[in-house]
Structure formats: structure tokens, C-alpha cells
Design a protein around this motif. Structure first.
Motif, mmCIF file in Angstrom:
data_model
loop_
_atom_site.group_PDB
_atom_site.id
_atom_site.type_symbol
_atom_site.label_atom_id
_atom_site.label_comp_id
_atom_site.label_asym_id
_atom_site.label_seq_id
_atom_site.Cartn_x
_atom_site.Cartn_y
_atom_site.Cartn_z
ATOM 1 N N GLY A 272 0.675 -1.699 -9.532
ATOM 2 C CA GLY A 272 0.095 -0.761 -10.483
ATOM 3 C C GLY A 272 -0.765 -1.525 -11.468
ATOM 4 N N PRO A 273 -1.598 -0.822 -12.226
ATOM 5 C CA PRO A 273 -2.448 -1.507 -13.196
ATOM 6 C C PRO A 273 -1.672 -1.936 -14.426
ATOM 7 C CG PRO A 273 -2.769 0.865 -13.335
ATOM 8 C CD PRO A 273 -1.843 0.633 -12.184
ATOM 9 N N VAL A 274 -2.042 -3.063 -14.978
ATOM 10 C CA VAL A 274 -1.538 -3.492 -16.283
ATOM 11 C C VAL A 274 -2.586 -3.103 -17.316
ATOM 12 C CG1 VAL A 274 -0.874 -5.441 -17.726
ATOM 13 C CG2 VAL A 274 -0.208 -5.397 -15.320
ATOM 14 N N GLY A 275 -2.189 -2.324 -18.309
ATOM 15 C CA GLY A 275 -3.142 -1.906 -19.327
ATOM 16 C C GLY A 275 -3.978 -0.710 -18.938
ATOM 17 N N GLY A 276 -3.575 0.010 -17.887
ATOM 18 C CA GLY A 276 -4.340 1.171 -17.449
ATOM 19 C C GLY A 276 -3.995 2.417 -18.243
ATOM 20 N N VAL B 195 7.967 8.941 -8.677
ATOM 21 C CA VAL B 195 6.958 8.434 -7.748
ATOM 22 C C VAL B 195 6.142 7.358 -8.451
ATOM 23 C CG1 VAL B 195 4.953 9.036 -6.352
ATOM 24 C CG2 VAL B 195 6.873 10.629 -6.534
ATOM 25 N N SER B 196 6.010 6.220 -7.806
ATOM 26 C CA SER B 196 5.428 5.047 -8.464
ATOM 27 C C SER B 196 3.922 4.944 -8.247
ATOM 28 C CB SER B 196 6.096 3.775 -7.943
ATOM 29 O OG SER B 196 5.588 3.444 -6.658
ATOM 30 N N THR B 197 3.317 4.000 -8.947
ATOM 31 C CA THR B 197 1.899 3.702 -8.769
ATOM 32 C C THR B 197 1.665 2.635 -7.707
ATOM 33 O OG1 THR B 197 2.023 2.093 -10.574
ATOM 34 C CG2 THR B 197 1.282 4.313 -11.133
ATOM 35 N N ALA B 198 2.736 2.098 -7.115
ATOM 36 C CA ALA B 198 2.588 1.027 -6.136
ATOM 37 C C ALA B 198 1.851 1.520 -4.895
ATOM 38 C CB ALA B 198 3.949 0.468 -5.748
ATOM 39 N N LEU C 94 -14.311 6.098 -1.642
ATOM 40 C CA LEU C 94 -13.073 5.625 -1.045
ATOM 41 C C LEU C 94 -11.979 5.471 -2.099
ATOM 42 C CD1 LEU C 94 -11.892 4.944 1.652
ATOM 43 C CD2 LEU C 94 -12.557 2.562 1.334
ATOM 44 N N VAL C 95 -12.333 5.032 -3.290
ATOM 45 C CA VAL C 95 -11.349 4.945 -4.379
ATOM 46 C C VAL C 95 -10.768 6.321 -4.655
ATOM 47 C CG1 VAL C 95 -11.087 4.591 -6.862
ATOM 48 C CG2 VAL C 95 -12.237 2.859 -5.486
ATOM 49 N N ASN C 96 -11.624 7.328 -4.742
ATOM 50 C CA ASN C 96 -11.140 8.687 -4.992
ATOM 51 C C ASN C 96 -10.250 9.176 -3.862
ATOM 52 O OD1 ASN C 96 -12.502 8.880 -7.440
ATOM 53 N ND2 ASN C 96 -14.337 9.759 -6.511
ATOM 54 N N ALA C 97 -10.616 8.840 -2.625
ATOM 55 C CA ALA C 97 -9.818 9.273 -1.483
ATOM 56 C C ALA C 97 -8.447 8.611 -1.485
ATOM 57 C CB ALA C 97 -10.554 8.955 -0.183
ATOM 58 N N VAL C 98 -8.427 7.321 -1.775
ATOM 59 C CA VAL C 98 -7.151 6.603 -1.813
ATOM 60 C C VAL C 98 -6.279 7.122 -2.939
ATOM 61 C CG1 VAL C 98 -6.076 4.366 -2.236
ATOM 62 C CG2 VAL C 98 -8.038 4.537 -0.690
ATOM 63 N N GLN C 99 -6.871 7.390 -4.088
ATOM 64 C CA GLN C 99 -6.087 7.956 -5.193
ATOM 65 C C GLN C 99 -5.508 9.305 -4.815
ATOM 66 O OE1 GLN C 99 -9.059 7.788 -8.295
ATOM 67 N NE2 GLN C 99 -8.248 5.878 -9.124
ATOM 68 N N GLY C 100 -6.233 10.043 -3.987
ATOM 69 C CA GLY C 100 -5.731 11.337 -3.554
ATOM 70 C C GLY C 100 -4.485 11.226 -2.700
ATOM 71 N N ILE C 101 -4.410 10.210 -1.828
ATOM 72 C CA ILE C 101 -3.215 10.081 -0.988
ATOM 73 C C ILE C 101 -2.081 9.423 -1.751
ATOM 74 C CG2 ILE C 101 -4.564 9.981 1.129
ATOM 75 C CD1 ILE C 101 -3.899 6.987 1.281
ATOM 76 N N GLU D 175 -13.392 -3.604 -4.535
ATOM 77 C CA GLU D 175 -13.472 -2.521 -5.520
ATOM 78 C C GLU D 175 -12.335 -1.522 -5.346
ATOM 79 O OE1 GLU D 175 -17.273 -1.004 -6.748
ATOM 80 O OE2 GLU D 175 -18.300 -2.366 -5.371
ATOM 81 N N VAL D 176 -11.945 -1.267 -4.106
ATOM 82 C CA VAL D 176 -10.842 -0.340 -3.869
ATOM 83 C C VAL D 176 -9.546 -0.917 -4.422
ATOM 84 C CG1 VAL D 176 -9.451 0.778 -2.087
ATOM 85 C CG2 VAL D 176 -11.940 0.718 -1.877
ATOM 86 N N PHE D 177 -9.324 -2.211 -4.237
ATOM 87 C CA PHE D 177 -8.104 -2.845 -4.743
ATOM 88 C C PHE D 177 -8.056 -2.796 -6.263
ATOM 89 C CE2 PHE D 177 -5.522 -6.527 -6.034
ATOM 90 C CZ PHE D 177 -4.353 -6.271 -5.324
ATOM 91 N N SER D 178 -9.179 -3.091 -6.894
ATOM 92 C CA SER D 178 -9.222 -3.046 -8.349
ATOM 93 C C SER D 178 -8.910 -1.649 -8.872
ATOM 94 C CB SER D 178 -10.607 -3.487 -8.840
ATOM 95 O OG SER D 178 -10.717 -3.337 -10.236
ATOM 96 N N GLY D 179 -9.419 -0.619 -8.184
ATOM 97 C CA GLY D 179 -9.251 0.744 -8.666
ATOM 98 C C GLY D 179 -7.943 1.388 -8.295
ATOM 99 N N THR D 180 -7.319 0.941 -7.190
ATOM 100 C CA THR D 180 -6.138 1.643 -6.681
ATOM 101 C C THR D 180 -4.948 0.756 -6.356
ATOM 102 O OG1 THR D 180 -6.741 1.470 -4.335
ATOM 103 C CG2 THR D 180 -7.712 3.305 -5.599
#
Length: 785
Positions: free
Chosen positions: A506-510, A282-285, A194-201, A437-442
């Protein structure tokens, strides 16, 4: 006086909109009108003159009529939808029409925006009546029709939804309750999938075909012999509904702004006026979120909130479809939604079954009717502080950062956009097990919809409930520089990291993409004078040169590693999926290659295929992983002793051999776009190569085929204390999609040669154009002149 206003005592009856269009070189229109309706009129006429078929098909899409004209199984428009077919696209847009959202949009927009939309529709329709349809794509087509201002708003709304419900069309129109009354949900997919899928969209890191951008804002401490310089470099599709179109819009005493926007948006989205220049990336939000609701046992279309049953909204949506025999029929589907939003059955192929629970989507931009007003405000700004104020007061920018400079030498990065009010504390308290886990990753939340307290929060400074207020979103103003290349906000300038924002932004330190690393390295080396070029600091010419140097960060990072890899291959043989391959010629090609993607580079195509193959190496190809303490230099060092890395090299060699492309083949011979039967060579490289000038061809068994995506409208604006800014621009694919237009490939040829267009902004500059052509439009049907 054509555009002058009569004194009140002499006011004449409404003669309809009036506009004057003055065309300069390369078909760039300078549109002037006395009011917003006239400005929209000129914009609608001129943009339709260049891209009528593209716009017309877009209006078929947002009016839910693709199945009627093209058939239900025809491909959906790929720019503003992700639907698998036209039927799903139509169901999505018909749902929007049925919910009367566009009526609310029309009522909520400012008078100026309504006048722009009305004028745009009138200008578009004027072009239709003029019998000037030369594009064979739609000439005589039954789907070419007049539009209204509602159509204009439908397209604007579709743009706003791109990173939300527009990215999950199949999943919303395909969600249906389980059969029977006691169906149990199947096991949910694991969090990694699901993390990979969300990152894809999301696409925020600029994967090959996702929308992205670079923006570099140089302030007075980084500029040489100038107050400030800005690079705008969006990476968007080269065809379809998201094509940029360049223009200059003027209402004397009210608005004077130049730049570009998507052709159906009658504003300047990226550009400059006399005092400021800005761009977007395009943002990471995360602009959307999910809720998991517990269904009532035996009644899957009812769900519980604080123990109380709630009925889902059931809506029958019907669209017309063309049958195989040419007759028109109707398809009706029942769509389901909750107080949070529509039910979804998954994310990008990852199933979220509907049974004992269901997942629903909430789109932060679902009520964002402020987009055009936000861009009008940016066009009237006189400083970066004004830009920040406009972003804050409208909160209408839907899914992008803003990067800007002003004439006093300040640079701005702003992450003020439409973002769900999901704090880290709310996510900690309300996330489902999968959602944590999805929130942490995306940054995309999956919250417990069975508790009312887990709904998105409210900020009194936001224009609607559920959104973060501007004070919770990151902003940085500096005199040296700010920059963004679709990376998270924290490194808009490494000298002053931004850390005080929630994960949903977006992530801090990513980790940074290689392109983001390249952008920051490029700026800092120029300011330090360590890039091998004379002096320090940026001018317009130097910033343009940096973009078209086409240097690859991936090549810089791996130069020594590739040499070591070649030395480690036994007898010069690299493993591949089809057995050993002779790598000696490939190694020589990379040894001689200078690490760039200019037209004459040799070895670059081989390296591109190698990097593409490396992306599939399990666990990644690097020995040194990403370290947040060294974000600009990690990860690094290819694990050249790993069989998977060596095999990636061998497979890359075989890729070129199968396509009959020499390992030292010249880039310009093998990367091109076809216009009028002629191949125009194109420099640049895909995002993953860490090249700022992103260009995305499509690789097939025959090698690279036509470029489909990448650098689109490019603009460099310099404020140097003169009365007017100095701007240079390029529209990489040219102004018109009509193959019969003189502006179908003219700027594409300039782009290929690395030549820029010097913009004409002042009256004197416009009038002195050697190709000046004037068209005067009268809304009462007066002849064009």
C-alpha cells in the motif's frame, strides 16, 4: 452423554458425525460437537437450512456447471466471479478442476480442516435428504445435488482468489494467440487507463460495490470502564455467494468461538472467543502481479527467458452447455499459461495485446491452502500476540488486514496477509515502462518476465516461494486504539504512523477515503471528549451509537461550501446538463439537513446525488488538494465558483426531480430493502459519502431501488473484566435467504430500527434463551430432535 468420548478400551465403531445445534433468538445456532467432523456436520446442516439455494448455486459455479444448467449466456455468479457470463466462469473453474489444484488443497490442509470439510458436506447432504427444502428458488431444481468435501474446498479456494485471478476471469479465458506467425502487438494502452483499471479490480478503497469494511479496536487507554472494545463492520453483498452467516462453534476443551463467516466456510472468520475479538478489512495490498514476456518471432506461443525459448502450456478445457433447444452440448477452448501463470489479454477492459509480447498473471494466492487453518488458529488465540503469531505462522489470510483486541486491553492492527515478494528495489530494477507507472499508482507490478532474476523473490519465513515474509508486513500493537477502513496501513493510528513496508502493500503517505477519515476522526474526538457527547472514552454502547449515528464526513467537510455555492447561484438558478434549474428549495433542504443518513433525515438523498455527480468533475472538485502532512483534513474546500461544480449540483436536483423524489424527501421513504413484499427502510449511505455504516442502494430513473450491498455482519465486543465478553451483533440482511424462513427479515427489521441483538455466549446464557430450540444430529441417520 451425547458428546462425550468413550474410554479407549470401550471405543465404539464409527457412528458417523454427531452434533447438537441449539438455536437462540433470531435463528442463531450454537453448534457443539466432540470433534471437527461433527462440528462441520452441524455447520453444514444449519447453514444449508438457512441458505440452501445460495450454497447450491455456489457449488454449481465452482464445479463449472453454470452453462449446463443455466445456459452459457446466463449471468455469472457476481460474488465470487467477475466473469461476463456463465461460459467464461465455467472455463475458469474447469481449468482449476483440470489442474487438480483441489486435490493438492485437500492434501495440504490440516487434519482438522479436512474433517471440517468432510463433516460440512455430510451435514449439507443430510439437509438435502431431510426433504426440508422450502426455498422456491431451488426446490425441485435439477442443479440441487449432494456435495463432497472437494466442493467445500473449491469454494474456499474461490474465496482466496477473489482479488487475484478471480478478478480477471474474462481476461484469462479470453486470451488467444494472434492469427498468423508474424503478428505484431498493437500499441498498449496508456498507463492512466491501466492504473484506473487495476484500481477497479483492487477495490481496496471501498468503492460503492466493492467489498470493504471498518474495524475499530479500542484498547484499555481508550475504553471507559472496560479493558477493550472492538467494532467489526464488513461491507459485502446482501445476496449471493458472499453472504455472511452467524454461528457459535464449540468443541469442549478445544474450541469455543462465536461470530460469522461466509456461509460456505465452516469456521468463524470474524468474531470472538473468551479472550480475543477480531475483524478483517479489505486491504490495499496488491495480491497479484503481471509479467511481460517477449515471444519468439513467428511463434507467439513460445517466449524467451534469459534468451532461452520456453513453450507455453496449452490446455484444452471443455465444459457442458445447455443449448437453446434444451439439449446438452460441449464447448472446448484452448487456454494458455506460462511458468508465471495464465496469459491475459487485458485488465478490466484495458487491452494488453498478445503479439511480439504477452502479459501473464501471477496470483499470490494460487497456492494458498492455509486459509481455514489460519481462521481456526485465530479462534483459539488468547491474546493479540497469539493472533499475530497465527497470522505469521500460517500466512493464510488472502486479501485482508486484521484488527483485534484482547481481554488485557491491547489493540492490534496487522497487515500480515498473502502478498507478492516484490520489493521496491525489485520493482525499480525489473518493471516495464508501463509497469513503473502502474506500480507507483497501485502497487501492482508488471515485471520483465524475459529475465529469470525478475521473478518474485523468496523469504525463508514464508510458507512458499514468491511471498513476503511476516516480518516485512506492517503490524502495530497499542493500548489506545488501532483502526482500519480499507486505508493503507500507514495510519492505523496517526500517533504512530507505519512507514516501513513496500509499495506492494500500500502507499505510505497516500490519501485517505472520506470514510477512513471519518473513522479516525470519530475515534479521536471520542477519546478527546470533543464530539459533543458526555465524557471521554468508549463503551460498547457508545461504539454502537457511533456507527448508527450515520454521520457523513463529506457533509461535514462541505457544510460551509454548500452554503457559499447556494449564495453564488444567480437568482437561485443552478446550471445543469439540461439547462438552468431552480435550486432554492434544494438549498433550503441542505441548510436544514444535519449531515446524517438516519431514516428521518431530509436532504440526505439530494446531497448523495450531488457527491456522486462531483466524482465526475475533471481534476476533482477541491480547491485544497491532498497534503500528506495533513491527511485527516485534506482535500477540502469545494471550488464552488467552477461551472462543473455548480452543474453537478443542478444535475443532482434534476436526478431527484426525474425520480419524483422531493429534494427534502425523507431517507427512509426512499432507501429500503423489500422482504416478503414489504419495504423495510434502511439507514446508512454509500462509501463515497464518508459514512461508516455503508449502505449501497442502486440508483435508477425511479430513484433508489433495493439495497444490494453494504453493512452485513456487525459485531461490537467488549471485554470488561467479567468472565465472558459482552457482545452485540446484527446481521443486516438476516440469517436466511429463504423467503419462507422466519429468519428471512427479522434482523433486517432490527437493523432498520437501530436495535442490536445481545449475543448468548456462555452455557447459562444459551440455556436461558426464551426461544431455545435444540436439534440433535446423528450421522447414522438418527431422527432430528
Amino acid at each position: 452423554m451425547l458428546l462425550g468420548a468413550a474410554p479407549p478400551s470401550q471405543a465404539a465403531p464409527d457412528r458417523g458425525p454427531i452434533a447438537k445445534i441449539r438455536y437462540s433468538e433470531y435463528g442463531i445456532p450454537h453448534i457443539i460437537a466432540k470433534d471437527y467432523r461433527g462440528l462441520g456436520y452441524g455447520y453444514g446442516y444449519a447453514s444449508a437450512s438457512d441458505n440452501l439455494c445460495t450454497l447450491a448455486e455456489t457449488y454449481v459455479t465452482v464445479n463449472a456447471q453454470r452453462s449446463r444448467f443455466f445456459g452459457p449466456d446466463a449471468p455469472a455468479e457476481s460474488g465470487i466471479t467477475t466473469a461476463n457470463n456463465s461460459l467464461n466462469s465455467d472455463l475458469h473453474f474447469q481449468r482449476i478442476k483440470s489442474e487438480k489444484i483441489i486435490r493438492d488443497y485437500f492434501k495440504s490442509a490440516s487434519r482438522n480442516v479436512r474433517d471440517l470439510a468432510r463433516g460440512f458436506a455430510e451435514g449439507y447432504n443430510r439437509l438435502l435428504r431431510s426433504d426440508k427444502v422450502s426455498d422456491p428458488e431451488c426446490a425441485g431444481a435439477d442443479w440441487l445435488r449432494p456435495i463432497t468435501e472437494r466442493d467445500v474446498f473449491r469454494y474456499v479456494y474461490a474465496v482466496a482468489l477473489l482479488s487475484g485471478s478471480g478478478a480477471l476471469i474474462d481476461e484469462t479465458v479470453g486470451a488467444q494467440p494472434p492469427s498468423g506467425t508474424s503478428a505484431k502487438a498493437e500499441t498498449e494502452s496508456g498507463p492512466d487507463a491501466l492504473v484506473n483499471a487495476v484500481q477497479g479490480i483492487q477495490g481496496a478503497q471501498g468503492s460503492d460495490h466493492s467489498n470493504g469494511s471498518n474495524a475499530i479496536a479500542i484498547g484499555s487507554r481508550g475504553a471507559k470502564s472496560a479493558n477493550s472494545v472492538l467494532l467489526a463492520n464488513p461491507h459485502f453483498p446482501w445476496q449471493g455467494a458472499l453472504r455472511f452467516w452467524q454461528s457459535h462453534l464449540t468443541i469442549p476443551g478445544e474450541l469455543n468461538v462465536s461470530g460469522a463467516s461466509l456461509a460456505g466456510l465452516p469456521v468463524i472468520a470474524i468474531g470472538h472467543n473468551a479472550d480475543v475479538a477480531w475483524s478483517h478489512t479489505v486491504s490495499t495490498a496488491a495480491n497479484l502481479g503481471l509479467f511481460r514476456v517477449e515471444t519468439v518471432p513467428g511463434s507467439p506461443t513460445k517466449y524467451l527467458v534469459d534468451g532461452e525459448p520456453q513453450s507455453m502450456t496449452r490446455e484444452k478445457v471443455s465444459v457442458q452447455v445447455r443449448k437453446d433447444d434444451g439439449s446438452i452440448g460441449t464447448v472446448t477452448r484452448t487456454l494458455w499459461s506460462t511458468e508465471y501463470g495464465p496469459v491475459v489479454n487485458g485488465v478490466s477492459g484495458v487491452s494488453l495485446p498478445w503479439g511480439e509480447s504477452a502479459h501473464v498473471l501471477r496470483d499470490a494466492n494460487a497456492r494458498n491452502f492455509r486459509l481455514l487453518d489460519a481462521w481456526l488458529g485465530l479462534g483459539k488465540s488468547s491474546s493479540v500476540q497469539d493472533i499475530r503469531s497465527t497470522l505469521s505462522s500460517t500466512l493464510g489470510i488472502p486479501w485482508t488486514n486484521t484488527v483485534a483486541v484482547d481481554g488485557t486491553g491491547s489493540s492490534l492492527y496487522s497487515g500480515i496477509e498473502v502478498v507478492p515478494h516484490v520489493t521496491d528495489e525489485k520493482a525499480e530494477e525489473c518493471s516495464t515502462d508501463l509497469g513503473a507507472e502502474v506500480f507507483s499508482g497501485t502497487g501492482v507490478s508488471i515485471l520483465d518476465g524475459s529475465r529469470a532474476s525478475c521473478d518474485w523473490g523468496t523469504d525463508p519465513s514464508a510458507p512458499e516461494p514468491g511471498l513476503l515474509g511476516p516480518d516485512d508486513l506492517p503490524t502495530l500493537i497499542r493500548k489506545d486504539y488501532t483502526a482500519n477502513a480499507n486505508n493503507a496501513p500507514w495510519l492505523a493510528n496517526p500517533a504512530e504512523p507505519l512507514t516501513n513496508y513496500p509499495r506492494v502493500v500500500g502507499p505510505v503517505g497516500g490519501p485517505l477515503s472520506l470514510r477512513a477519515q471519518q473513522a479516525l476522526h470519530t475515534v479521536q474526538r471520542r477519546l478527546d471528549g470533543t464530539d459533543g457527547l458526555p465524557g471521554t472514552g468508549f463503551t460498547s454502547k457508545r461504539l454502537r451509537g457511533v456507527l448508527f449515528a450515520d454521520k457523513s464526513r463529506a457533509a461535514e467537510l462541505t457544510e460551509d461550501d454548500v452554503r457559499d455555492l447556494c449564495a453564488a447561484l444567480p437568482h437561485g438558478q443552478a446550471p445543469s446538463g439540461e439547462g438552468p434549474v431552480d435550486a432554492r428549495a434544494a438549498c433550503r433542504a441542505l441548510e436544514r439537513w444535519e449531515g446524517d443518513y438516519r431514516l428521518d433525515s431530509r436532504g440526505s438523498l439530494l446531497f448523495s446525488r450531488f457527491v456522486t455527480r462531483l466524482s465526475s468533475v475533471p481534476g476533482g472538485p477541491w480547491r485544497v488538494p491532498f497534503d500528506p502532512a495533513q491527511p485527516l483534513t485534506t482535500p477540502n474546500t469545494l471550488a464552488v465558483d467552477r461551472t462543473e461544480v455548480q452543474t453537478a449540483f443542478g444535475d443532482a436536483i434534476r436526478d431527484l426531480s426525474a425520480a419524483d423524489v422531493p429534494v427534502n424527501g425523507r431517507l427512509g421513504d426512499n432507501q429500503y430493502v423489500t422482504r416478503g413484499g414489504e419495504q423495510i427502510p434502511i439507514h446508512g449511505a454509500p462509501h463515497e459519502l464518508g459514512v461508516l455504516n455503508v449502505i449501497t442502494p442502486t440508483w435508477t430513473d425511479d430513484g433508489n431501488t433495493d439495497v444490494v450491498h453494504g453493512s452485513s455482519f456487525i459485531q461490537v465486543v467488549e471485554f470488561d473484566g467479567r468472565k465472558a465478553p459482552q457482545a452485540h451483533s446484527l446481521l443486516a440482511y438476516s440469517q436466511s435467504a429463504d423467503p419462507n424462513s422466519p429468519h428471512y427479515a427479522d434482523q433486517t427489521e432490527l437493523y432498520s430500527a437501530g436495535t442490536w441483538v445481545q449475543e448468548r455466549f456462555t452455557e447459562r446464557e444459551i440455556r436461558s434463551s426464551p426461544e431455545l430450540r435444540v436439534v440433535t444430529l446423528s450421522g447414522r441417520g438418527g431422527a432430528d430432535r
